[in-house]
Structures are given as C-alpha cells and as structure tokens.
Write a protein that holds these residues in place. Sequence first.
Motif, PDB file in Angstrom:
ATOM      1  N   MET A 150      19.992  -5.547  -0.765  1.00 19.27           N
ATOM      2  CA  MET A 150      19.453  -4.549   0.240  1.00 19.27           C
ATOM      3  C   MET A 150      18.229  -4.065  -0.383  1.00 19.27           C
ATOM      4  SD  MET A 150      22.711  -3.379   2.243  1.00 19.27           S
ATOM      5  CE  MET A 150      21.929  -2.009   3.221  1.00 19.27           C
ATOM      6  N   ASP A 151      18.209  -3.415  -1.563  1.00 19.57           N
ATOM      7  CA  ASP A 151      17.056  -2.843  -2.024  1.00 19.57           C
ATOM      8  C   ASP A 151      15.987  -3.645  -2.613  1.00 19.57           C
ATOM      9  OD1 ASP A 151      18.384  -0.499  -1.670  1.00 19.57           O
ATOM     10  OD2 ASP A 151      18.773  -0.346  -4.030  1.00 19.57           O
ATOM     11  N   ALA A 152      16.295  -5.065  -3.201  1.00 26.38           N
ATOM     12  CA  ALA A 152      15.221  -6.092  -3.607  1.00 26.38           C
ATOM     13  C   ALA A 152      14.631  -6.328  -2.330  1.00 26.38           C
ATOM     14  CB  ALA A 152      16.146  -6.958  -4.065  1.00 26.38           C
ATOM     15  N   THR A 153      15.367  -6.640  -1.171  1.00 22.54           N
ATOM     16  CA  THR A 153      14.276  -7.284   0.039  1.00 22.54           C
ATOM     17  C   THR A 153      13.233  -6.097   0.567  1.00 22.54           C
ATOM     18  OG1 THR A 153      14.270  -8.457   1.916  1.00 22.54           O
ATOM     19  CG2 THR A 153      16.163  -7.072   1.560  1.00 22.54           C
ATOM     20  N   ALA A 154      13.914  -4.660   0.364  1.00 17.62           N
ATOM     21  CA  ALA A 154      13.122  -3.778   0.894  1.00 17.62           C
ATOM     22  C   ALA A 154      11.718  -3.290  -0.006  1.00 17.62           C
ATOM     23  CB  ALA A 154      14.043  -2.211   0.801  1.00 17.62           C
ATOM     24  N   GLU A 155      12.058  -3.724  -1.351  1.00 14.36           N
ATOM     25  CA  GLU A 155      11.080  -3.539  -2.356  1.00 14.36           C
ATOM     26  C   GLU A 155       9.903  -4.460  -1.952  1.00 14.36           C
ATOM     27  OE1 GLU A 155      12.155  -3.553  -6.628  1.00 14.36           O
ATOM     28  OE2 GLU A 155      13.403  -1.865  -6.049  1.00 14.36           O
ATOM     29  N   GLU A 156      10.285  -5.881  -1.693  1.00 16.83           N
ATOM     30  CA  GLU A 156       9.501  -6.997  -1.331  1.00 16.83           C
ATOM     31  C   GLU A 156       8.549  -6.205   0.129  1.00 16.83           C
ATOM     32  OE1 GLU A 156       9.376 -11.506  -1.136  1.00 16.83           O
ATOM     33  OE2 GLU A 156      10.464 -10.649   0.734  1.00 16.83           O
ATOM     34  N   LEU A 157       9.289  -5.965   0.967  1.00 17.86           N
ATOM     35  CA  LEU A 157       8.742  -5.337   2.102  1.00 17.86           C
ATOM     36  C   LEU A 157       7.560  -4.191   2.035  1.00 17.86           C
ATOM     37  CD1 LEU A 157      11.540  -5.827   4.813  1.00 17.86           C
ATOM     38  CD2 LEU A 157       9.377  -6.908   4.721  1.00 17.86           C
ATOM     39  N   ALA A 158       7.960  -3.133   1.157  1.00 22.34           N
ATOM     40  CA  ALA A 158       7.064  -2.274   0.627  1.00 22.34           C
ATOM     41  C   ALA A 158       5.817  -2.963  -0.117  1.00 22.34           C
ATOM     42  CB  ALA A 158       7.637  -1.272  -0.184  1.00 22.34           C
ATOM     43  N   GLU A 159       5.998  -4.014  -0.668  1.00 20.56           N
ATOM     44  CA  GLU A 159       4.815  -4.461  -1.363  1.00 20.56           C
ATOM     45  C   GLU A 159       4.002  -5.279  -0.449  1.00 20.56           C
ATOM     46  OE1 GLU A 159       6.399  -7.385  -4.418  1.00 20.56           O
ATOM     47  OE2 GLU A 159       7.384  -5.592  -5.571  1.00 20.56           O
ATOM     48  N   GLU A 160       4.693  -6.121   0.509  1.00 23.99           N
ATOM     49  CA  GLU A 160       3.894  -6.657   1.661  1.00 23.99           C
ATOM     50  C   GLU A 160       3.200  -5.635   2.321  1.00 23.99           C
ATOM     51  OE1 GLU A 160       5.852  -9.408   4.383  1.00 23.99           O
ATOM     52  OE2 GLU A 160       6.646 -10.455   2.900  1.00 23.99           O
ATOM     53  N   LYS A 161       3.832  -4.377   2.724  1.00 28.13           N
ATOM     54  CA  LYS A 161       3.203  -3.404   3.498  1.00 28.13           C
ATOM     55  C   LYS A 161       1.807  -3.006   2.686  1.00 28.13           C
ATOM     56  CE  LYS A 161       3.715   1.006   5.463  1.00 28.13           C
ATOM     57  NZ  LYS A 161       4.871   2.156   5.809  1.00 28.13           N
ATOM     58  N   ALA A 162       1.995  -2.673   1.442  1.00 29.47           N
ATOM     59  CA  ALA A 162       0.769  -2.417   0.680  1.00 29.47           C
ATOM     60  C   ALA A 162      -0.216  -3.494   0.642  1.00 29.47           C
ATOM     61  CB  ALA A 162       1.145  -2.212  -0.770  1.00 29.47           C
ATOM     62  N   LEU A 163       0.101  -4.626   0.691  1.00 29.79           N
ATOM     63  CA  LEU A 163      -0.872  -5.775   0.466  1.00 29.79           C
ATOM     64  C   LEU A 163      -1.500  -5.886   1.738  1.00 29.79           C
ATOM     65  CD1 LEU A 163      -2.053  -8.402  -0.911  1.00 29.79           C
ATOM     66  CD2 LEU A 163       0.010  -9.707  -0.278  1.00 29.79           C
ATOM     67  N   ALA A 164      -1.011  -5.922   3.065  1.00 24.26           N
ATOM     68  CA  ALA A 164      -1.262  -6.040   4.005  1.00 24.26           C
ATOM     69  C   ALA A 164      -2.373  -4.808   4.449  1.00 24.26           C
ATOM     70  CB  ALA A 164      -0.176  -5.691   5.317  1.00 24.26           C
ATOM     71  N   TYR A 165      -2.285  -3.536   4.014  1.00 19.85           N
ATOM     72  CA  TYR A 165      -3.196  -2.546   4.190  1.00 19.85           C
ATOM     73  C   TYR A 165      -4.327  -2.835   3.359  1.00 19.85           C
ATOM     74  CZ  TYR A 165      -0.956   0.422   7.446  1.00 19.85           C
ATOM     75  OH  TYR A 165      -0.203   0.845   8.453  1.00 19.85           O
ATOM     76  N   SER A 166      -4.279  -3.371   2.003  1.00 14.77           N
ATOM     77  CA  SER A 166      -5.112  -3.680   1.362  1.00 14.77           C
ATOM     78  C   SER A 166      -6.156  -4.722   1.825  1.00 14.77           C
ATOM     79  CB  SER A 166      -4.857  -3.903  -0.225  1.00 14.77           C
ATOM     80  OG  SER A 166      -4.422  -5.255  -0.266  1.00 14.77           O
ATOM     81  N   CYS A 167      -5.304  -5.650   2.655  1.00 12.85           N
ATOM     82  CA  CYS A 167      -6.365  -6.734   3.370  1.00 12.85           C
ATOM     83  C   CYS A 167      -7.311  -6.220   4.575  1.00 12.85           C
ATOM     84  CB  CYS A 167      -5.458  -7.939   3.878  1.00 12.85           C
ATOM     85  SG  CYS A 167      -4.479  -8.609   2.762  1.00 12.85           S
ATOM     86  N   LEU A 168      -6.488  -4.993   5.174  1.00 13.78           N
ATOM     87  CA  LEU A 168      -7.297  -4.538   6.303  1.00 13.78           C
ATOM     88  C   LEU A 168      -8.412  -3.808   5.690  1.00 13.78           C
ATOM     89  CD1 LEU A 168      -4.355  -3.894   8.557  1.00 13.78           C
ATOM     90  CD2 LEU A 168      -6.007  -5.603   8.936  1.00 13.78           C
ATOM     91  N   ALA A 169      -8.309  -3.022   4.459  1.00 19.49           N
ATOM     92  CA  ALA A 169      -9.102  -2.277   4.166  1.00 19.49           C
ATOM     93  C   ALA A 169     -10.725  -2.898   4.052  1.00 19.49           C
ATOM     94  CB  ALA A 169      -8.926  -1.582   2.784  1.00 19.49           C
TER      95      ALA A 169
END
Length: 332
Positions: free
Chosen positions: A313-332
């Motif tokens: 459960m923690d590993a998939t949460a970590e991936e989602l946190a990374e995706e969120k950061a990547l998404a924000y960097s794409c929008l920046a």
Amino acid sequence: MARDPVRVLVTGAAGQIGYALVPMIARGVMLGPDQPVILHMLDIPPAAEALNGVKMELVDAAFPLLKGVVATTDVVEACTGVNIAVMVGGFPRKEGMERKDVMTKNVSIYKSQASALEKHAAANCKVLVVANPANTNALILKEFAPSIPEKNISCLTRLDHNRALGQISERLSVQVSDVKNVIIWGNHSSSQYPDANHATVTTPAGDKPARELVADDEWLKGDFITTVQQRGAAIIKARKLSSALSAASSACDHIRDWVLGTPEGTWVSMGVYSDGSYNVPAGLIYSFPVTCKNGEWSIVQGLPIDEFSRKKMDATAEELAEEKALAYSCLA
Ligand code: NAD
Ligand code: LMR
C-alpha cells in the motif's frame, strides 16, 4: 410518472472505449432500465467525422431510453448541464514518447476540462476519470475545479477490482458473482495492490474466506497480484489495443454502484480523494474499498492490514506522490 433524463458526458467518445460505452449507457446498463438519458459526446476536431458516425449509429439503434445526443468538439457545449461526466478522452502514448511527454499532454487536457466542468456542469455532477494516468488526471481535475466537491471526483479502478474477482473465480472454478470484497489499493498502474485477504466466496454452506478456499498463500501473494497488475499489458499484447469492453463495462459498474448504492455487505474499489484513512497520505487520488449509499461513497474502515499489505500500500502511494509531483512540474 416518467423520470427526467440524466445527462451523461463521455469524453473521447469516438475512441474505442467510447464506442463500447455509449451503447451501454443508452441501454440502461449504467443508470438502470427505467432511467432515460441524454448523451453528451465530446471528441477533438480530427475525430469529428468518426464522432458523427457514432451518433448516427446511436440513432439507428433506436434505444428507447435515449432521449437525445449532443455530439460536439466544443468542450463548453459538451459539459453544459451534465449530471455525470465520464472522462475517457486523452492523448495516447506514441512511439518514442517519454512518460513525461504523455503526462504533459494529459494533465493540461484535464486542467482545461476541469474549468469547463466547474463552470458548466450541473450542480453536484459526479465525475469519473478513466483516461490514464487515471488517478493523477483525476487529481488535476479536482485541483483545477475547486468548486466541485472533492467527493464528486473519482477515477476508475473498478476494472482492476473486476479482474481480481475474475482471477479468484477462475482459480476456484466458482461463479464470479459468488466472489466479493477483493480490494484494489492505490494507483491504476502496475504498482497497484490487489488484495484478496478480506474477500469471500458464497457457498451452499454460507460465505467463506477466499483465502481459506484458495489455500495457497504463495499464489495470493505472487501470481494473483502480478496477473491483475499486468492484465492491461496482457490485453494490449493480445489485442494490439488496450482493453475497451471491460473498461466500458467497469465504468458502468462504477457509476451504477455510486449512484444506486452497493449491495448490503459488499464493497467495491474506487479511486477517491484520500482523507488519510489507512495512513495513506491525504491529497492523493488513491483506490480504496468503498461502500455507496444515497449517491455517496464512504471508505470501509477498520480492516486489519498485515505487514505484507502495508508495504504494498505504501509503495503504490509513493508512486502516486511521484506522479503528482511530475504532473505539477508539467503544468509549471
Ligand atoms: P482511444 O485512443 O481509442 O480514444 C481516446 C479518444 O480520446 C480519441 O477518440 C481521441 O480523439 C480523444 N481525445 C484526445 N484528446 C481529447 C480531448 N482533449 N478531449 C476529448 N477527447 C479527446 O483510447 P481508448 O482505448 O478509448 O482509451 C482511452 C483512455 O482510457 C486511455 O488513456 C487509456 O489508457 C485509458 N484506459 C483506462 C482504463 C482504466 O481502467 N482506468 C482502462 C483502459 C483504458
Ligand atoms: C488497462 O488497465 O487495461 C489500461 O489502463 C491499460 C493501458 O495502458 O491503457
């Protein structure tokens, strides 16, 4: 007295999931056999002719529940007055594209469609994001449509949930309708954690734990998990196209249970905005076990989580946190 029609938006309606999904909605598979619908179908200008072809076929099928069709490439027209929005439209990954390139295209689509939904959809519109990366697209939609309640924005992990039911039913040679309460935790990606620890199977002697009937923890912790995680890739390999009929059917299951309620004693998996339940970081769209009543989902609380599950459960949460950061960097 006849019911008022419900307006259902399908974006990417000229694509392959759209083509499987719109007849299901028009037949009452999503909202029930007594609920008239008006379909709003959105696609982009290069797909306008194909979209019109889908509209022609909907007319030709003479669905009694279908009270109107709006087929458009105008996002405002598509979103106006919709009660349910199924977001399937997106930019597919093409040869030579990096993950970041796909993310950049899709998060900017979801950012702009968030604004259109916020301004033009009906109050209390329920949103289901299907297009990948589904959890992160849904998160971006939520962040850029702040006036849509977070409870109304979800992503599709019901397909993974149904895949898990299917694997257990095949393994035990039982009807899939007799298996319930598997869980998909986390991301709709290969990091998801399909969990059968709480699943049950209906037998003539009552409900039995699936784990006891399977009696093979090695399979439940190994091949069961990887088969469900990799099923999307296996379908692409076999069909040379990604899953469509199962995705469309699962999208109908997701909305039907959300609107009409889950059966007593049964939960389903939905990607929803985390409130910190099960120590999943708040602020991610994460798949949880939920029950639905009166049009609202609630996360099933209090399930015991063992160490094996916790790590996954923690590993998939970590991936989602990374995706969120990547998404924000794409929008920046
Ligand atoms: P597809 O390429 O056949 O269809 C996508 C459609 O979206 C196309 O018609 C395209 O023109 C349209 N589109 C592109 N940009 C758009 C925009 N800005 N607005 C509206 N429409 C737009 O793809 P598909 O097989 O139907 O799959 C759709 C998405 O669903 C993909 O992202 C796929 O990865 C995802 N998917 C998710 C799940 C899940 O369980 N969550 C399962 C299967 C597929
Ligand atoms: C699926 O689960 O079938 C899809 O999300 C696969 C994909 O990559 O489109």
